[in-house]
Scaffold this active site. Structure first.
Site, PDB file in Angstrom:
ATOM      1  N   HIS A 205       0.805  -1.227   0.000  1.00  0.00           N
ATOM      2  CA  HIS A 205       0.000   0.000   0.000  1.00  0.00           C
ATOM      3  C   HIS A 205       0.835   1.273   0.000  1.00  0.00           C
ATOM      4  O   HIS A 205       0.312   2.373  -0.103  1.00  0.00           O
ATOM      5  CB  HIS A 205      -0.887   0.041   1.249  1.00  0.00           C
ATOM      6  CG  HIS A 205      -0.120   0.363   2.508  1.00  0.00           C
ATOM      7  ND1 HIS A 205       0.699  -0.538   3.127  1.00  0.00           N
ATOM      8  CD2 HIS A 205      -0.026   1.503   3.232  1.00  0.00           C
ATOM      9  CE1 HIS A 205       1.265   0.017   4.186  1.00  0.00           C
ATOM     10  NE2 HIS A 205       0.844   1.262   4.270  1.00  0.00           N
TER      11      HIS A 205
HETATM   12  C1  UD1 Z   1      -1.294   6.228   5.585  1.00  0.00           C
HETATM   13  C2  UD1 Z   1       0.087   6.597   6.111  1.00  0.00           C
HETATM   14  C3  UD1 Z   1       1.021   5.403   5.968  1.00  0.00           C
HETATM   15  C4  UD1 Z   1       0.442   4.185   6.640  1.00  0.00           C
HETATM   16  C5  UD1 Z   1      -0.975   3.920   6.137  1.00  0.00           C
HETATM   17  C6  UD1 Z   1      -1.586   2.824   6.938  1.00  0.00           C
HETATM   18  C7  UD1 Z   1       0.785   8.945   5.855  1.00  0.00           C
HETATM   19  C8  UD1 Z   1       1.682   9.852   5.105  1.00  0.00           C
HETATM   20  N1  UD1 Z   1       0.671   7.705   5.352  1.00  0.00           N
HETATM   21  O1  UD1 Z   1      -1.169   5.936   4.204  1.00  0.00           O
HETATM   22  O2  UD1 Z   1       2.256   5.697   6.594  1.00  0.00           O
HETATM   23  O3  UD1 Z   1       1.269   3.083   6.371  1.00  0.00           O
HETATM   24  O4  UD1 Z   1      -1.771   5.100   6.295  1.00  0.00           O
HETATM   25  O5  UD1 Z   1      -2.554   2.134   6.245  1.00  0.00           O
HETATM   26  O6  UD1 Z   1       0.219   9.319   6.840  1.00  0.00           O
HETATM   27  N2  UD1 Z   1      -8.511   5.894   1.544  1.00  0.00           N
HETATM   28  C9  UD1 Z   1      -9.754   5.324   1.604  1.00  0.00           C
HETATM   29  N3  UD1 Z   1     -10.328   5.172   2.830  1.00  0.00           N
HETATM   30  C10 UD1 Z   1      -9.739   5.574   3.965  1.00  0.00           C
HETATM   31  C11 UD1 Z   1      -8.483   6.180   3.887  1.00  0.00           C
HETATM   32  C12 UD1 Z   1      -7.888   6.334   2.672  1.00  0.00           C
HETATM   33  O7  UD1 Z   1     -10.346   4.943   0.600  1.00  0.00           O
HETATM   34  O8  UD1 Z   1     -10.314   5.390   5.042  1.00  0.00           O
HETATM   35  C13 UD1 Z   1      -7.842   6.044   0.223  1.00  0.00           C
HETATM   36  C14 UD1 Z   1      -8.085   7.401  -0.419  1.00  0.00           C
HETATM   37  O9  UD1 Z   1      -8.158   7.214  -1.800  1.00  0.00           O
HETATM   38  C15 UD1 Z   1      -6.822   8.152  -0.059  1.00  0.00           C
HETATM   39  C16 UD1 Z   1      -5.752   7.057  -0.084  1.00  0.00           C
HETATM   40  O10 UD1 Z   1      -6.434   5.906   0.398  1.00  0.00           O
HETATM   41  O11 UD1 Z   1      -6.538   9.187  -0.973  1.00  0.00           O
HETATM   42  C17 UD1 Z   1      -4.552   7.362   0.782  1.00  0.00           C
HETATM   43  O12 UD1 Z   1      -4.927   7.650   2.123  1.00  0.00           O
HETATM   44  P1  UD1 Z   1      -3.919   8.415   3.127  1.00  0.00           P
HETATM   45  O13 UD1 Z   1      -4.499   8.393   4.486  1.00  0.00           O
HETATM   46  O14 UD1 Z   1      -3.535   9.732   2.571  1.00  0.00           O
HETATM   47  O15 UD1 Z   1      -2.623   7.540   3.099  1.00  0.00           O
HETATM   48  P2  UD1 Z   1      -2.420   5.969   3.236  1.00  0.00           P
HETATM   49  O16 UD1 Z   1      -1.931   5.443   1.946  1.00  0.00           O
HETATM   50  O17 UD1 Z   1      -3.600   5.335   3.861  1.00  0.00           O
HETATM   51  N1  UDP Z   2      -3.824  -5.141   8.863  1.00  0.00           N
HETATM   52  C1  UDP Z   2      -5.153  -5.525   9.055  1.00  0.00           C
HETATM   53  N2  UDP Z   2      -5.900  -5.859   7.962  1.00  0.00           N
HETATM   54  C2  UDP Z   2      -5.394  -5.863   6.705  1.00  0.00           C
HETATM   55  C3  UDP Z   2      -4.049  -5.475   6.522  1.00  0.00           C
HETATM   56  C4  UDP Z   2      -3.292  -5.105   7.625  1.00  0.00           C
HETATM   57  O1  UDP Z   2      -5.626  -5.557  10.195  1.00  0.00           O
HETATM   58  O2  UDP Z   2      -6.134  -6.189   5.777  1.00  0.00           O
HETATM   59  C5  UDP Z   2      -3.044  -4.717  10.039  1.00  0.00           C
HETATM   60  C6  UDP Z   2      -1.765  -5.490  10.282  1.00  0.00           C
HETATM   61  O3  UDP Z   2      -2.007  -6.572  11.142  1.00  0.00           O
HETATM   62  C7  UDP Z   2      -0.853  -4.460  10.919  1.00  0.00           C
HETATM   63  C8  UDP Z   2      -1.370  -3.135  10.417  1.00  0.00           C
HETATM   64  O4  UDP Z   2      -2.621  -3.397   9.800  1.00  0.00           O
HETATM   65  O5  UDP Z   2      -0.975  -4.456  12.329  1.00  0.00           O
HETATM   66  C9  UDP Z   2      -0.411  -2.558   9.418  1.00  0.00           C
HETATM   67  O6  UDP Z   2      -0.968  -1.449   8.824  1.00  0.00           O
HETATM   68  P1  UDP Z   2      -0.486  -0.867   7.446  1.00  0.00           P
HETATM   69  O7  UDP Z   2       0.217  -1.918   6.691  1.00  0.00           O
HETATM   70  O8  UDP Z   2      -1.671  -0.233   6.834  1.00  0.00           O
HETATM   71  O9  UDP Z   2       0.486   0.315   7.896  1.00  0.00           O
HETATM   72  P2  UDP Z   2       2.032   0.375   8.284  1.00  0.00           P
HETATM   73  O10 UDP Z   2       2.280  -0.594   9.374  1.00  0.00           O
HETATM   74  O11 UDP Z   2       2.804   0.092   7.049  1.00  0.00           O
HETATM   75  O12 UDP Z   2       2.201   1.790   8.688  1.00  0.00           O
END
Ligand code: UD1
Ligand code: UDP
Length: 358
Positions: A205
């Site tokens: 992601h």
């Molecule tokens: C964010 C964090 C990343 C973390 C991840 C966990 C930052 C810079 N990035 O990335 O470090 O690993 O969360 O999962 O803070 N979206 C949805 N539903 C939601 C949220 C997001 O559909 O509830 C989609 C939207 O299209 C959005 C995109 O995901 O534009 C990115 O969301 P964003 O919160 O900006 O960053 P993540 O990729 O989720």
């Molecule tokens: N996770 C979850 N469901 C999923 C994928 C990940 O519960 O479908 C959990 C996973 O167990 C871990 C956390 O989400 O604890 C990791 O989040 P993510 O990979 O979004 O963010 P990162 O750790 O890279 O910041």
């Protein structure tokens, strides 16, 4: 003493849950401020349900946007709440935009900041998370480093020794607290018709992978080779960011790759614990596989979790298809006998103890 827990995304809810549980156990005064960075049910509410956390007192509903949009809206919303509530300590966890906004808003109001999972470094400033980590660490008053290595990173940057506490990572607490609950409450293998060690699990992601067509394509090609070589299902609970990009770039999902909706923590943990191997670019997943003794192949060029490489639970392969397959082969012949370097599952207790004491 009043404590404000500021969180906003999936990993923060999961990794803050042991701290929240401990605050509850000790009967301490706290409230949760959710920025709303994650808002889809399966990136947000499902974790409050799975982990039996009470609803946030505030939700800023900031939603998605550019980095500046997200962070700017959060700063304004957080400042307003902190001015009303006047907590003594703000706790943030990890490296998201929510973490930076929480720490920055609080420190400017002279509220003490505790950073859970302090001191992680990829030394790659193109990652938004690296910027968030560095800045948050440098405005924090309590730096809860998960490992000695993280502590050393902080000391090298000139952070005072007496602010740093090596507590272990709260993800160990979360895994220990929820694995047995998962066994009792969910049966994801049955639901997806899978066998123990009869499938691969994938999560991808991260911005630098999925927002770059060539990198995302390389990963999907790697999965194509993986299916061709092993013929086992490749389960990919897909983050909405990655789904959006696959569609936008018109990329084909290879045969054998089963895209499913993101899962709750209990189902995901169970799927991870039973996988033959996990391929990921997630920070938390690199740690969890290490704790669960499941081999991990990381689809990145660097990691801020070098402990996993050192003890041999994880290899870094980048996004080249051949390197991905090589990494899988390397990890599959290894013994799964490493010891988890992330702590004993009592990080939450330690963190709360330190705040209470100080
Ligand atoms: C964010 C964090 C990343 C973390 C991840 C966990 C930052 C810079 N990035 O990335 O470090 O690993 O969360 O999962 O803070 N979206 C949805 N539903 C939601 C949220 C997001 O559909 O509830 C989609 C939207 O299209 C959005 C995109 O995901 O534009 C990115 O969301 P964003 O919160 O900006 O960053 P993540 O990729 O989720
Ligand atoms: N996770 C979850 N469901 C999923 C994928 C990940 O519960 O479908 C959990 C996973 O167990 C871990 C956390 O989400 O604890 C990791 O989040 P993510 O990979 O979004 O963010 P990162 O750790 O890279 O910041």
């Amino acid at each position: 003493m009043e404590i404000s827990i500021i969180l906003g995304t999936r990993p923060e809810i999961i990794k803050m849950s042991p701290v929240i549980r401990e605050l509850e156990n000790k009967g301490l005064d706290y409230f949760i401020l959710h920025t709303g960075q994650h808002y889809s049910y399966n990136l947000d509410k499902i974790f409050f349900e799975d982990l039996e956390l009470s609803e946030p007192k505030y939700n800023l509903d900031v939603g998605s946007g550019t980095h500046a949009e997200e962070t700017g809206k959060m700063l304004m919303g957080i400042e307003k709440v902190l001015n009303e509530e006047k907590p003594d300590v703000v706790l943030v966890e990890g490296d998201t935009n929510t973490v930076l906004a929480g720490a920055l808003a609080a420190t400017k109001l002279h509220i003490k900041v505790g950073h859970v999972e302090a001191g992680l470094r990829s030394y790659d400033r193109t990652m938004p998370e690296e910027i968030n980590r560095v800045l948050t660490d440098h405005v924090s008053d309590y730096l809860f480093a998960p490992t000695v290595k993280a502590r050393e990173n902080l000391l090298r940057e000139g952070i005072e020794e007496d602010k740093i506490f090596v507590t272990g990572n709260t993800i160990v607490d979360a895994v220990y607290q929820n694995l047995e609950i998962a066994r009792r409450k969910v049966d994801i293998l049955k639901k997806l018709n899978l066998n123990h060690e009869g499938y691969f699990l994938v999560t991808v992601h991260r911005q630098e992978n999925v927002d770059v067509k060539e990198r995302l394509k390389g990963i999907l090609e790697g999965l194509r080779l993986l299916y061709r070589r092993f013929g086992l299902p490749i389960i990919y609970p897909i983050h909405p960011r990655a789904m959006k990009r696959i569609k936008e770039f018109g990329l084909e999902v290879p045969k054998g790759v089963e895209l499913i909706e993101p899962l709750g923590f209990l189902e995901f943990l169970q799927l991870e614990a039973n996988a033959k191997l996990v391929l990921t670019d997630s920070g938390g997943v690199q740690e969890e596989t290490c704790i669960l003794n499941v081999p991990c192949v990381t689809l990145r060029d660097n990691t801020e979790r070098p402990e996993t490489l050192e003890i041999g639970s994880n290899v870094l392969v980048g996004v080249n298809q051949n390197k991905i397959l090589e990494g899988v082969n390397t990890m599959l012949i290894k013994e799964r006998d490493w010891n988890n370097p992330f702590g004993d599952g009592k990080a939450g207790e330690r963190i709360v103890g330190i705040i209470k004491g100080g």
